[in-house]
Structures are given as C-alpha cells and as structure tokens.
Design a protein around this motif. Structure first.
Motif, short mmCIF file in Angstrom:
data_model
loop_
_atom_site.label_atom_id
_atom_site.label_comp_id
_atom_site.label_asym_id
_atom_site.label_seq_id
_atom_site.Cartn_x
_atom_site.Cartn_y
_atom_site.Cartn_z
N UNK A 2 3.18 48.88 3.85
CA UNK A 2 3.93 50.12 3.77
C UNK A 2 4.48 50.45 5.15
N UNK A 3 5.75 50.82 5.21
CA UNK A 3 6.37 51.08 6.50
C UNK A 3 6.49 52.55 6.84
N UNK A 4 6.15 53.43 5.92
CA UNK A 4 6.12 54.85 6.24
C UNK A 4 4.70 55.32 6.06
N UNK A 5 4.14 55.91 7.08
CA UNK A 5 2.74 56.26 7.05
C UNK A 5 2.49 57.59 7.74
N UNK A 6 1.39 58.20 7.38
CA UNK A 6 1.01 59.44 8.05
C UNK A 6 -0.36 59.29 8.70
N UNK A 7 -1.02 58.18 8.46
CA UNK A 7 -2.35 57.96 9.01
C UNK A 7 -2.28 57.23 10.34
N UNK A 8 -3.30 57.44 11.16
CA UNK A 8 -3.41 56.69 12.41
C UNK A 8 -3.87 55.28 12.07
N UNK A 9 -3.63 54.36 12.97
CA UNK A 9 -4.02 52.97 12.77
C UNK A 9 -5.51 52.82 13.08
N UNK A 10 -6.18 51.98 12.32
CA UNK A 10 -7.61 51.74 12.58
C UNK A 10 -7.76 50.60 13.57
N UNK A 11 -8.95 50.43 14.10
CA UNK A 11 -9.21 49.35 15.05
C UNK A 11 -8.94 48.00 14.40
#
Length: 91
Positions: A2-11
């Motif tokens: 998915x190229x649109x996101x609202x979450x931060x990236x995880x490790x």
C-alpha cells in the motif's frame, strides 16, 4: 504494498525495506536524509529513536519510483558566479 499510509513504519518494515532496496544501512540513512547513527539505532530499536510517519512515506515513495522507473535525473545546479556558455560556431 500500500502506498498511502497513516501508520509509522515498524523496525521490521524498515529493515525489510532496506533489504528489498538492496541498500546498506549507510546508504539507507543517506537517501532518507538521516545520520547513519540514527538509522542503525532505528533498525535496532534504540531508545529515544522515533521513526516518524514521514520516514515510512519516504521509503514507500523511493520504492515506488524505482519500481515504476521514473528516471528523473537530478539536475545539476550552477555554482554561484558560474555562467552558461554557448559554443561559438567556427567560421
């Protein structure tokens, strides 16, 4: 992906992204505009390292550009005082 996101990236996502892109930690830090120390700490879950949503968006954008090969080469900037020259035809 998915190229649109609202979450931060995880490790794990950060590490997986770097490996998909075939980048070293130093290269990943450079393309994301972060220090190598920050990047290594982020991947290892270091205390006080916050991975903002903008980092995830940058990762997704870079991957998208490479996937669809948008080869917009960076334009060279003229240094201060440099002038464009036009070749003069020989007579």
């Amino acid at each position: 992906m998915t190229y649109i996101t609202t979450d931060a990236i995880t490790l794990d996502e950060l590490r997986a992204w770097r490996k998909r892109m075939k980048l070293s930690q130093a290269q990943a830090a450079e393309v994301l505009g972060r220090s190598v120390h920050w990047y290594r700490s982020a991947e290892q879950g270091g205390r006080g390292v916050r991975i903002e949503r903008v980092v995830k968006l940058a990762c997704e954008h870079l991957e998208y550009c490479l996937k669809y090969q948008h080869p917009e080469p960076p334009r060279k900037r003229r240094t201060a005082g440099a002038q464009a020259t036009t070749p003069v035809p020989a007579n």
